[in-house]
Design an enzyme around this catalytic site. Structure first.
Site, PDB file in Angstrom:
ATOM      1  CG  HIS A  49      -1.977  -1.065   1.124  1.00  0.00           C
ATOM      2  ND1 HIS A  49      -1.675  -2.402   1.215  1.00  0.00           N
ATOM      3  CD2 HIS A  49      -3.312  -0.994   0.938  1.00  0.00           C
ATOM      4  CE1 HIS A  49      -2.786  -3.107   1.098  1.00  0.00           C
ATOM      5  NE2 HIS A  49      -3.799  -2.273   0.931  1.00  0.00           N
ATOM      6  CB  VAL A 176      -1.487   1.526  14.769  1.00  0.00           C
ATOM      7  CG1 VAL A 176      -2.291   1.778  13.488  1.00  0.00           C
ATOM      8  CG2 VAL A 176      -1.070   2.856  15.378  1.00  0.00           C
ATOM      9  CG  ASP A 178      -3.893  -0.743   8.583  1.00  0.00           C
ATOM     10  OD1 ASP A 178      -5.014  -0.958   8.108  1.00  0.00           O
ATOM     11  OD2 ASP A 178      -2.942  -0.250   7.932  1.00  0.00           O
ATOM     12  CG  MET A 179      -8.074  -5.741  10.735  1.00  0.00           C
ATOM     13  SD  MET A 179      -8.374  -7.077  11.921  1.00  0.00           S
ATOM     14  CE  MET A 179     -10.124  -6.851  12.224  1.00  0.00           C
ATOM     15  CD1 TRP A 230     -19.905 -17.538  11.511  1.00  0.00           C
ATOM     16  CD2 TRP A 230     -18.867 -19.192  10.424  1.00  0.00           C
ATOM     17  NE1 TRP A 230     -19.447 -18.413  12.462  1.00  0.00           N
ATOM     18  CE2 TRP A 230     -18.809 -19.457  11.821  1.00  0.00           C
ATOM     19  CE3 TRP A 230     -18.276 -20.110   9.551  1.00  0.00           C
ATOM     20  CZ2 TRP A 230     -18.174 -20.583  12.365  1.00  0.00           C
ATOM     21  CZ3 TRP A 230     -17.655 -21.227  10.092  1.00  0.00           C
ATOM     22  CH2 TRP A 230     -17.608 -21.460  11.465  1.00  0.00           C
ATOM     23  CE  LYS A 231     -17.529 -16.473  15.492  1.00  0.00           C
ATOM     24  NZ  LYS A 231     -16.756 -16.719  16.724  1.00  0.00           N
ATOM     25  N   GLY A 309       0.648  -3.200  15.806  1.00  0.00           N
ATOM     26  CA  GLY A 309       1.512  -2.121  15.342  1.00  0.00           C
ATOM     27  C   GLY A 309       2.954  -2.244  15.787  1.00  0.00           C
TER      28      GLY A 309
END
Length: 339
Positions: A49, A176, A178-179, A230-231, A309
């Site tokens: 990213h 942090v 971030d997913m 499914w979650k 993080g």
């Protein structure tokens, strides 16, 4: 085939990306901001990213998907909640703007929420978690995306991997999370593809409707595997609903009608913890939780546990010391585009 890499310094990457963005007529301030965001993401080890996204970002500029001159504007105000329109501008610039505004609202009211519509990919969501934490705020941030995962039990992609960020400021290093809501973001899947490696765990479905670790097969139809099965599927749907309703923007369904992902919806929620006047206690409680999770016997002797993080901070320190490892083909393309 193994990935060929070169080492690039932070300064060299920042300058090269800034040069490229100036060529594409961004203002000097915006070119610096976008270049800084991509460089920092790569420093943190998130090449997928960061620098790896630059060629695709330029392609979107050339196709007119991203409006270079657009600015996010406030549309409606409801006390400490605001709706903004990104006017299809740079996702990075819009995200920085809306994070700053959510921080301002939080410092004034204790809590602030900015819901943004009609924006583009924000790249690494953790960038804005760090931004909020640097300003002393807790943040909860999320975005919807194009459909790239099947809802649980379905065959075709109808839900997004809707990245989700939570950050908490801390003196010894911000926490942090971030997913993506997929097991692997598609940027990360592309990283494995560039390296010629299989995924370490199942990441999606192949053409035979079988779970696969092959990044090539998963990328063919973009059918990622939701975290928690499914979650994760349910969580993706809920985040899409919230982003859509709060911003009055596009849902993953409406985004799917575009050939290219654009016009997405996002939420920026910030909380100012200093309103509680117990900063020392907050730091003590955070450290207790971190120490408790660190102090556990690992399954494998060479392993250890980390708070969200922490590994990124370690990677950043390594990259600052040794230089950033970059795919040589991608770096060559960036140099060529800059000329």
């Amino acid at each position: 085939m193994r990935e060929k890499t070169i080492q690039v310094s932070e300064k060299e990457m920042q300058n090269q990306l800034e040069k490229l963005l100036l060529k594409y007529r961004f203002t000097e301030d915006n070119a610096k901001l976008i270049a800084k965001t991509h460089t920092e993401s790569t420093l943190f080890g998130v090449n997928s990213h960061g620098v790896n996204r630059i060629p695709l970002f330029i392609e979107y500029l050339e196709k007119g998907i991203i409006n270079i001159n657009a600015k996010a504007k406030k549309i409606e105000t409801f006390g400490s909640i605001e709706r903004w329109d990104g006017n299809f501008g740079s996702g990075v610039i819009n995200a920085v703007t809306c994070t700053n505004r959510a921080v301002e609202l939080a410092k004034k009211n204790g809590m602030g929420l900015v819901a943004l519509r009609n924006t583009n990919h924000w790249m690494r969501g953790g960038s804005y978690g760090h931004q909020a934490a640097d300003a002393g705020c807790i943040s909860i941030l999320f975005t919807n995306t194009q459909p790239n995962m099947p809802p649980w039990g379905g065959k075709d992609s109808r839900i997004g991997n809707n990245p989700f960020v939570v950050s908490i400021p801390r003196k010894k290093g911000h926490i942090v999370l971030d997913m993506a809501i997929s097991q692997f973001s598609f940027g990360k899947i592309n990283d494995y593809k560039l390296k010629g490696e299989k995924l370490p765990f199942f990441g999606g479905w192949d053409d035979n409707d079988e779970l696969s670790k092959d990044p090539e097969q998963i990328s063919l139809k973009e059918r990622g595997l939701p975290i928690g099965f499914w979650k994760g599927s349910a969580l993706s749907i809920i985040l899409d609903m919230l982003a859509t309703l709060l911003s009055a923007g596009n849902s993953t369904y409406r985004i799917s009608k575009n050939k290219i992902e654009t016009g997405i919806s996002q939420v920026y929620l910030c909380i100012y913890p200093e309103i509680f006047n117990d900063k020392a206690l907050q730091e003590k409680l955070l450290n207790e939780i971190i120490d408790y999770t660190h102090n556990v016997e690992p399954i494998y002797a060479e392993d250890r546990t980390y708070y969200p993080g922490e590994r990124s901070q370690i990677k950043k320190a390594e990259n600052l010391k040794n230089g950033i490892s970059v795919n040589s083909n991608i770096w060559d393309k960036i140099i060529m585009l800059s000329q």
